[in-house]
Design a protein around this motif. Structure first.
Motif, PDB file in Angstrom:
ATOM      1  N   PHE A   1       0.836  -1.190   0.000  1.00 29.82           N
ATOM      2  CA  PHE A   1       0.000   0.000   0.000  1.00 29.82           C
ATOM      3  C   PHE A   1       0.873   1.243   0.000  1.00 29.82           C
ATOM      4  O   PHE A   1       1.984   1.228   0.540  1.00 29.82           O
ATOM      5  CB  PHE A   1      -0.892   0.033   1.250  1.00 29.82           C
ATOM      6  CG  PHE A   1      -1.908  -1.061   1.312  1.00 29.82           C
ATOM      7  CD1 PHE A   1      -3.118  -0.933   0.667  1.00 29.82           C
ATOM      8  CD2 PHE A   1      -1.650  -2.214   2.033  1.00 29.82           C
ATOM      9  CE1 PHE A   1      -4.065  -1.947   0.728  1.00 29.82           C
ATOM     10  CE2 PHE A   1      -2.590  -3.236   2.103  1.00 29.82           C
ATOM     11  CZ  PHE A   1      -3.798  -3.100   1.446  1.00 29.82           C
ATOM     12  N   GLY A   2       0.361   2.332  -0.551  1.00 28.22           N
ATOM     13  CA  GLY A   2       1.007   3.637  -0.489  1.00 28.22           C
ATOM     14  C   GLY A   2       0.072   4.612   0.205  1.00 28.22           C
ATOM     15  O   GLY A   2      -1.151   4.473   0.123  1.00 28.22           O
ATOM     16  N   THR A   3       0.644   5.564   0.907  1.00 26.45           N
ATOM     17  CA  THR A   3      -0.164   6.544   1.636  1.00 26.45           C
ATOM     18  C   THR A   3      -0.021   7.925   0.994  1.00 26.45           C
ATOM     19  O   THR A   3       1.016   8.262   0.439  1.00 26.45           O
ATOM     20  CB  THR A   3       0.281   6.649   3.105  1.00 26.45           C
ATOM     21  OG1 THR A   3       1.629   7.108   3.150  1.00 26.45           O
ATOM     22  CG2 THR A   3       0.172   5.314   3.816  1.00 26.45           C
TER      23      THR A   3
ATOM     24  N   LYS B   1       5.405  -4.962   7.203  1.00 23.73           N
ATOM     25  CA  LYS B   1       6.758  -4.434   7.082  1.00 23.73           C
ATOM     26  C   LYS B   1       6.606  -2.925   6.938  1.00 23.73           C
ATOM     27  O   LYS B   1       6.170  -2.418   5.909  1.00 23.73           O
ATOM     28  CB  LYS B   1       7.502  -5.009   5.887  1.00 23.73           C
ATOM     29  CG  LYS B   1       8.973  -4.575   5.863  1.00 23.73           C
ATOM     30  CD  LYS B   1       9.696  -4.942   4.583  1.00 23.73           C
ATOM     31  CE  LYS B   1       9.919  -6.409   4.445  1.00 23.73           C
ATOM     32  NZ  LYS B   1      10.736  -6.718   3.234  1.00 23.73           N
ATOM     33  N   LEU B   2       6.936  -2.204   8.011  1.00 21.13           N
ATOM     34  CA  LEU B   2       6.789  -0.752   8.040  1.00 21.13           C
ATOM     35  C   LEU B   2       7.857  -0.078   7.182  1.00 21.13           C
ATOM     36  O   LEU B   2       8.919  -0.662   6.942  1.00 21.13           O
ATOM     37  CB  LEU B   2       6.864  -0.261   9.487  1.00 21.13           C
ATOM     38  CG  LEU B   2       5.730  -0.772  10.393  1.00 21.13           C
ATOM     39  CD1 LEU B   2       6.030  -0.447  11.842  1.00 21.13           C
ATOM     40  CD2 LEU B   2       4.395  -0.187   9.967  1.00 21.13           C
TER      41      LEU B   2
ATOM     42  N   ASP C   1       2.941   9.708   2.315  1.00 25.49           N
ATOM     43  CA  ASP C   1       3.895   9.483   1.227  1.00 25.49           C
ATOM     44  C   ASP C   1       4.878   8.354   1.521  1.00 25.49           C
ATOM     45  O   ASP C   1       6.066   8.465   1.235  1.00 25.49           O
ATOM     46  CB  ASP C   1       4.636  10.776   0.882  1.00 25.49           C
ATOM     47  CG  ASP C   1       3.673  11.892   0.509  1.00 25.49           C
ATOM     48  OD1 ASP C   1       2.732  11.629  -0.261  1.00 25.49           O
ATOM     49  OD2 ASP C   1       3.845  13.021   1.013  1.00 25.49           O
ATOM     50  N   GLU C   2       4.374   7.284   2.099  1.00 26.49           N
ATOM     51  CA  GLU C   2       5.185   6.102   2.402  1.00 26.49           C
ATOM     52  C   GLU C   2       4.547   4.872   1.753  1.00 26.49           C
ATOM     53  O   GLU C   2       3.367   4.886   1.402  1.00 26.49           O
ATOM     54  CB  GLU C   2       5.269   5.864   3.916  1.00 26.49           C
ATOM     55  CG  GLU C   2       5.970   6.948   4.689  1.00 26.49           C
ATOM     56  CD  GLU C   2       7.484   6.916   4.551  1.00 26.49           C
ATOM     57  OE1 GLU C   2       8.022   5.998   3.898  1.00 26.49           O
ATOM     58  OE2 GLU C   2       8.125   7.805   5.108  1.00 26.49           O
ATOM     59  N   LYS C   3       5.335   3.805   1.631  1.00 28.77           N
ATOM     60  CA  LYS C   3       4.830   2.515   1.188  1.00 28.77           C
ATOM     61  C   LYS C   3       5.092   1.503   2.286  1.00 28.77           C
ATOM     62  O   LYS C   3       6.093   1.586   2.985  1.00 28.77           O
ATOM     63  CB  LYS C   3       5.515   2.072  -0.107  1.00 28.77           C
ATOM     64  CG  LYS C   3       5.102   2.905  -1.288  1.00 28.77           C
ATOM     65  CD  LYS C   3       5.635   2.341  -2.571  1.00 28.77           C
ATOM     66  CE  LYS C   3       5.136   3.210  -3.709  1.00 28.77           C
ATOM     67  NZ  LYS C   3       5.420   2.634  -5.001  1.00 28.77           N
ATOM     68  N   PHE C   4       4.163   0.556   2.423  1.00 28.02           N
ATOM     69  CA  PHE C   4       4.340  -0.506   3.416  1.00 28.02           C
ATOM     70  C   PHE C   4       3.709  -1.777   2.884  1.00 28.02           C
ATOM     71  O   PHE C   4       2.829  -1.750   2.030  1.00 28.02           O
ATOM     72  CB  PHE C   4       3.769  -0.099   4.779  1.00 28.02           C
ATOM     73  CG  PHE C   4       2.281   0.121   4.804  1.00 28.02           C
ATOM     74  CD1 PHE C   4       1.437  -0.823   5.366  1.00 28.02           C
ATOM     75  CD2 PHE C   4       1.716   1.284   4.289  1.00 28.02           C
ATOM     76  CE1 PHE C   4       0.063  -0.617   5.414  1.00 28.02           C
ATOM     77  CE2 PHE C   4       0.341   1.504   4.330  1.00 28.02           C
ATOM     78  CZ  PHE C   4      -0.481   0.546   4.886  1.00 28.02           C
ATOM     79  N   GLN C   5       4.182  -2.910   3.403  1.00 26.78           N
ATOM     80  CA  GLN C   5       3.692  -4.206   2.951  1.00 26.78           C
ATOM     81  C   GLN C   5       2.903  -4.884   4.067  1.00 26.78           C
ATOM     82  O   GLN C   5       3.237  -4.746   5.249  1.00 26.78           O
ATOM     83  CB  GLN C   5       4.851  -5.099   2.529  1.00 26.78           C
ATOM     84  CG  GLN C   5       5.581  -4.548   1.320  1.00 26.78           C
ATOM     85  CD  GLN C   5       6.770  -5.394   0.945  1.00 26.78           C
ATOM     86  OE1 GLN C   5       7.398  -6.023   1.792  1.00 26.78           O
ATOM     87  NE2 GLN C   5       7.090  -5.407  -0.339  1.00 26.78           N
ATOM     88  N   VAL C   6       1.868  -5.613   3.653  1.00 22.63           N
ATOM     89  CA  VAL C   6       0.989  -6.313   4.593  1.00 22.63           C
ATOM     90  C   VAL C   6       0.762  -7.730   4.099  1.00 22.63           C
ATOM     91  O   VAL C   6       0.487  -7.942   2.914  1.00 22.63           O
ATOM     92  CB  VAL C   6      -0.381  -5.589   4.709  1.00 22.63           C
ATOM     93  CG1 VAL C   6      -1.332  -6.361   5.602  1.00 22.63           C
ATOM     94  CG2 VAL C   6      -0.212  -4.171   5.200  1.00 22.63           C
TER      95      VAL C   6
END
Length: 93
Positions: free
Chosen positions: A36-38, A54-55, A75-80
């Motif tokens: 996901f991207g914020t 994974k932050l 403006d960050e990406k993280f995995q779930v």
């Protein structure tokens, strides 16, 4: 008004709404791995199930079970990763 959101070929679905404290979505994820991207700050609350996350800037995967929450800056990406249906509430600032 309630909006409907669908991501990853229908594997993640949510309903969006606005309250006096801001915008939120409440949804469900099918088992799978997602990135996901914020665009704004997000607080993710796990309602049911668990998320392995994974932050941004981390190499470690952290587990968040029902009742736990985590925050992601704009403006960050993280995995779930989820292994079973998982329900969440995401609040945006």
């Amino acid at each position: 008004m309630i909006s409907t959101n669908e991501y990853f070929d229908g594997q993640v679905k949510s309903l969006g709404y606005t309250t006096s404290i801001g915008n939120s979505t409440i949804g469900v994820m099918e088992p799978g791995t997602y990135e996901f991207g914020t665009s704004t700050h997000e607080t993710m609350h796990v309602i049911e199930g668990e998320m392995i996350v994974k932050l941004p800037g981390s190499t470690a995967w952290l587990t968040f079970k029902a009742g736990a929450s985590y925050e992601i800056d704009a403006d960050e990406k993280f995995q779930v990763k989820v292994s079973a249906h998982t329900a969440y509430l995401c609040q945006y600032k």
